[in-house]
Write a protein that holds these residues in place. Structure first.
Motif, mmCIF file in Angstrom:
data_model
loop_
_atom_site.group_PDB
_atom_site.id
_atom_site.type_symbol
_atom_site.label_atom_id
_atom_site.label_comp_id
_atom_site.label_asym_id
_atom_site.label_seq_id
_atom_site.Cartn_x
_atom_site.Cartn_y
_atom_site.Cartn_z
ATOM 1 N N GLY A 128 -12.367 30.873 -25.906
ATOM 2 C CA GLY A 128 -12.305 29.437 -26.128
ATOM 3 C C GLY A 128 -12.727 28.662 -24.898
ATOM 4 O O GLY A 128 -12.684 29.180 -23.776
ATOM 5 N N LEU A 129 -13.137 27.421 -25.143
ATOM 6 C CA LEU A 129 -13.459 26.481 -24.074
ATOM 7 C C LEU A 129 -12.930 25.115 -24.473
ATOM 8 O O LEU A 129 -13.025 24.736 -25.646
ATOM 9 N N PRO A 130 -12.378 24.362 -23.527
ATOM 10 C CA PRO A 130 -11.931 23.008 -23.850
ATOM 11 C C PRO A 130 -13.100 22.165 -24.354
ATOM 12 O O PRO A 130 -14.214 22.267 -23.840
ATOM 13 N N ARG A 131 -12.865 21.339 -25.345
ATOM 14 C CA ARG A 131 -13.938 20.565 -25.966
ATOM 15 C C ARG A 131 -14.570 19.561 -25.011
ATOM 16 O O ARG A 131 -15.716 19.158 -25.211
ATOM 17 N N ASN A 132 -13.835 19.140 -23.997
ATOM 18 C CA ASN A 132 -14.364 18.126 -23.080
ATOM 19 C C ASN A 132 -14.942 18.715 -21.806
ATOM 20 O O ASN A 132 -15.269 17.981 -20.877
ATOM 21 N N THR A 133 -15.082 20.037 -21.752
ATOM 22 C CA THR A 133 -15.631 20.670 -20.557
ATOM 23 C C THR A 133 -17.121 20.390 -20.452
ATOM 24 O O THR A 133 -17.891 20.731 -21.348
#
Length: 326
Positions: A128-133
């Protein structure tokens, strides 16, 4: 190194214990420290973070670079702790750690914009990756950019337009990019508006080029047979490219020059097709003409651009009469 058992410096804004190799246990945070924005624990021997770190309510940057003994995986609930304790965390540096899996729960870190897991040579999976990265570095890991999960996360970031610059292991342009070509340049045609573009480039190190490298990403358009640079991104001191292949993904939109030249505005108002050229140069600081760019690709963001107004082949038939860029 001798450290106090507890810290209660409520006016402290920056705490650096970098390269204190004998530091194994971080002192307890005895009081809320809302002013502390940056904590640098890089190069220490800490094995975990105390629960009292939740008192760092204003923390924005946390560096754990080179913390080889930090128990990020296993029983230590590091990633679950992040969104619970650090609501304002914008940068997380885990470079050169023993991280093996980046779990999906990191997506709950909604404020996280910069994430660095580069040189984590045991990292095998990114879930996963944060959506705002906006900035993500994952070079020199075991994860390839064309793995199914990472490919999905990359596409999600591009479609949502949160992406600014991603750096990953990889040897080819993702298949779902709209167009790709071998070499360091490609051309396209557009009309009405500037297209919202994300570029991807595959790089490889040549034996005769030594780091650091310099990379330049330009977008030129042709108006009345004159080339005008409308977007430019320059990245100096790049040292992450490997012989096994590496990709950079860059959102070109933030790098468009504003305000636009009057000639460009007039050309857009005519609704004629305008030629654009994407050019990548890569080399050493001494000789920037040394080419190590293998592939270049472009994705058109449908949320901001219509594919009816973008072409990757010459848009006019031989019988058409027109004056390009007027």
């Amino acid at each position: 190194m001798i450290c106090p058992r507890g810290i209660k410096l409520t006016s402290l804004e920056y705490l650096s214990l970098r390269n204190c190799i004998n530091l194994v246990i971080l002192p307890e945070i005895l009081l809320p420290m809302n002013k502390l924005k940056f904590v640098d624990l890089g190069g220490t021997s800490i094995k975990g973070l105390p629960l009292s770190m939740q008192n760092l309510e204003g923390l924005q940057i946390l560096s754990l670079e080179g913390c080889k003994k930090l128990e990020i995986d296993g029983s230590f609930n590091f990633f679950q702790m992040l969104p619970q304790f650090f609501h304002n965390l914008t940068q997380l540096i885990l470079r050169d750690s023993n991280l093996t899996i980046l779990p999906g729960c990191i997506e709950k870190c909604h404020s996280l914009k910069h994430l660095d897991v580069s040189n984590c040579k045991r990292l095998q999976e990114i879930r996963g990756l944060p959506r705002n990265t906006t900035h993500f570095w994952a070079h020199r890991t075991l994860v390839e950019a064309d793995s199914s999960t990472l490919n999905m996360l990359l596409r999600r970031a591009i479609v949502s337009s949160t992406i600014c610059c991603y750096s990953l292991q990889g040897q080819r342009i993702p298949e779902w990019f709209d167009h790709s070509t071998k070499g360091n340049s490609m051309c396209l045609w557009f009309r009405n508006h500037f297209p919202s573009l994300t570029g991807c480039v595959v790089l490889r190190v040549c034996d005769d080029i030594k780091p650091p490298y310099h990379m330049k990403f330009n977008f030129f358009i042709s108006i009345n047979d004159t080339g005008i640079c409308v977007s430019c991104f320059s990245w100096g001191k790049v040292d992450c490219v490997s012989k096994n292949g590496h990709i950079f993904v860059l959102n070109l939109q933030p790098h468009f020059h504003h305000p636009l030249d009057l000639a460009i505005e007039r050309a857009l108002s005519t609704k004629e097709w305008i030629r654009g050229d994407v050019l990548i140069t890569m080399g050493s600081e001494e000789d920037r003409s040394l080419g190590v760019v293998e592939w270049i690709g472009v994705y058109v963001n449908r949320a901001f651009s219509s594919m009816e107004d973008v072409r990757f082949t010459y848009p006019y038939s031989p019988n058409d009469t027109h004056v390009e860029g007027t």
